[in-house]
Design an enzyme around this catalytic site. Structure first.
Site, PDB file in Angstrom:
ATOM      1  N   HIS A 101       0.847  -1.197   0.000  1.00 55.75           N
ATOM      2  CA  HIS A 101       0.000   0.000   0.000  1.00 55.75           C
ATOM      3  C   HIS A 101       0.874   1.234   0.000  1.00 55.75           C
ATOM      4  O   HIS A 101       2.017   1.204   0.452  1.00 55.75           O
ATOM      5  CB  HIS A 101      -0.940   0.014   1.212  1.00 55.75           C
ATOM      6  CG  HIS A 101      -0.240  -0.163   2.511  1.00 55.75           C
ATOM      7  ND1 HIS A 101       0.181  -1.394   2.973  1.00 55.75           N
ATOM      8  CD2 HIS A 101       0.157   0.738   3.446  1.00 55.75           C
ATOM      9  CE1 HIS A 101       0.779  -1.244   4.136  1.00 55.75           C
ATOM     10  NE2 HIS A 101       0.792   0.044   4.448  1.00 55.75           N
ATOM     11  N   HIS A 103       1.082   5.244   1.245  1.00 57.85           N
ATOM     12  CA  HIS A 103       0.494   6.274   2.111  1.00 57.85           C
ATOM     13  C   HIS A 103       0.574   7.634   1.416  1.00 57.85           C
ATOM     14  O   HIS A 103       1.614   7.982   0.829  1.00 57.85           O
ATOM     15  CB  HIS A 103       1.306   6.424   3.407  1.00 57.85           C
ATOM     16  CG  HIS A 103       1.291   5.237   4.296  1.00 57.85           C
ATOM     17  ND1 HIS A 103       0.499   5.152   5.419  1.00 57.85           N
ATOM     18  CD2 HIS A 103       1.999   4.072   4.263  1.00 57.85           C
ATOM     19  CE1 HIS A 103       0.728   4.008   6.045  1.00 57.85           C
ATOM     20  NE2 HIS A 103       1.635   3.328   5.360  1.00 57.85           N
TER      21      HIS A 103
HETATM   22  P1  5GP Z   1       2.178   0.288   7.273  1.00 55.08           P
HETATM   23  O1  5GP Z   1       2.745   0.529   8.649  1.00 55.08           O
HETATM   24  O2  5GP Z   1       2.011  -1.181   7.000  1.00 55.08           O
HETATM   25  O3  5GP Z   1       2.899   1.012   6.201  1.00 55.08           O
HETATM   26  O4  5GP Z   1       0.741   0.949   7.309  1.00 55.08           O
HETATM   27  C1  5GP Z   1      -0.428   0.300   7.662  1.00 55.08           C
HETATM   28  C2  5GP Z   1      -1.478   1.376   7.828  1.00 55.08           C
HETATM   29  O5  5GP Z   1      -2.742   0.781   7.732  1.00 55.08           O
HETATM   30  C3  5GP Z   1      -1.419   2.092   9.175  1.00 55.08           C
HETATM   31  O6  5GP Z   1      -1.256   3.491   8.965  1.00 55.08           O
HETATM   32  C4  5GP Z   1      -2.746   1.749   9.813  1.00 55.08           C
HETATM   33  O7  5GP Z   1      -3.289   2.814  10.565  1.00 55.08           O
HETATM   34  C5  5GP Z   1      -3.613   1.392   8.621  1.00 55.08           C
HETATM   35  N1  5GP Z   1      -4.665   0.431   8.912  1.00 55.08           N
HETATM   36  C6  5GP Z   1      -4.510  -0.752   9.565  1.00 55.08           C
HETATM   37  N2  5GP Z   1      -5.695  -1.394   9.656  1.00 55.08           N
HETATM   38  C7  5GP Z   1      -6.593  -0.596   9.015  1.00 55.08           C
HETATM   39  C8  5GP Z   1      -8.009  -0.739   8.782  1.00 55.08           C
HETATM   40  O8  5GP Z   1      -8.658  -1.705   9.177  1.00 55.08           O
HETATM   41  N3  5GP Z   1      -8.625   0.268   8.107  1.00 55.08           N
HETATM   42  C9  5GP Z   1      -7.925   1.373   7.642  1.00 55.08           C
HETATM   43  N4  5GP Z   1      -8.628   2.302   6.998  1.00 55.08           N
HETATM   44  N5  5GP Z   1      -6.607   1.529   7.869  1.00 55.08           N
HETATM   45  C10 5GP Z   1      -5.945   0.558   8.538  1.00 55.08           C
END
Ligand code: 5GP
Ligand code: ZN
Length: 138
Positions: A101, A103
């Site tokens: 994903h 951001h």
């Molecule tokens: P990473 O740390 O893997 O780059 O980012 C994961 C992101 O996904 C985090 O910013 C977290 O807040 C978001 N996230 C995790 N679970 C969910 C969810 O169930 N719904 C949404 N909308 N965001 C999520």
């Protein structure tokens, strides 16, 4: 492919609800449930890839292309002063959801978000050698 027990596969499929900004047959753009700032969005391909190493280049192009459109809309709506594109791969890099994903994080002057690092010193010969070694692996 959809991966069982992957939260972003479930969100992409609509099995888990999300505040959705945009959806195409290839990806969803949603608001992060625990944002760094107001308007923090995620672009999530529907096809499961764990990370950038697995991501199909065509999908990457679609994701980044949409990021340009989403960034302008988020800037307009939030009035942000800046914006970071962040994309984490692997635990060491802060990845917590193992489904690729991107951001989109709006930034406001004086906010408490940190996307920074200490700059290391370099030496030009070593840099050129390293560049050459990486190039061989392309
Ligand atoms: P990473 O740390 O893997 O780059 O980012 C994961 C992101 O996904 C985090 O910013 C977290 O807040 C978001 N996230 C995790 N679970 C969910 C969810 O169930 N719904 C949404 N909308 N965001 C999520
Ligand atoms: Zn997934």
């Amino acid at each position: 492919m959809i991966k069982e027990d992957c939260i972003f596969c479930k969100i992409a499929k609509g099995d888990i609800p999300s505040a959705t900004i945009y959806e195409s047959s290839d990806f969803k753009c949603i608001l992060d449930v625990a944002p760094a700032n107001k308007g923090h969005a995620l672009i999530i391909p529907k096809e499961h890839s764990d990370n950038i190493y697995e991501l199909d280049a065509e999908m990457a192009a679609k994701v980044f292309s949409f990021a340009t459109i989403a960034a302008r809309a988020i800037k307009e709506e939030t009035g942000c002063d800046g914006l970071n594109i962040v994309q984490n791969n692997g635990e060491a890099a802060g990845q917590t959801v193992n489904h690729f994903h991107m951001h989109i994080i709006p930034r406001f002057k004086g906010d408490d978000v940190k996307v920074t690092w200490k700059q290391l010193e370099t030496e030009s010969e070593a840099q050129n050698e390293l560049a050459k070694a990486i190039k061989k692996r392309l």
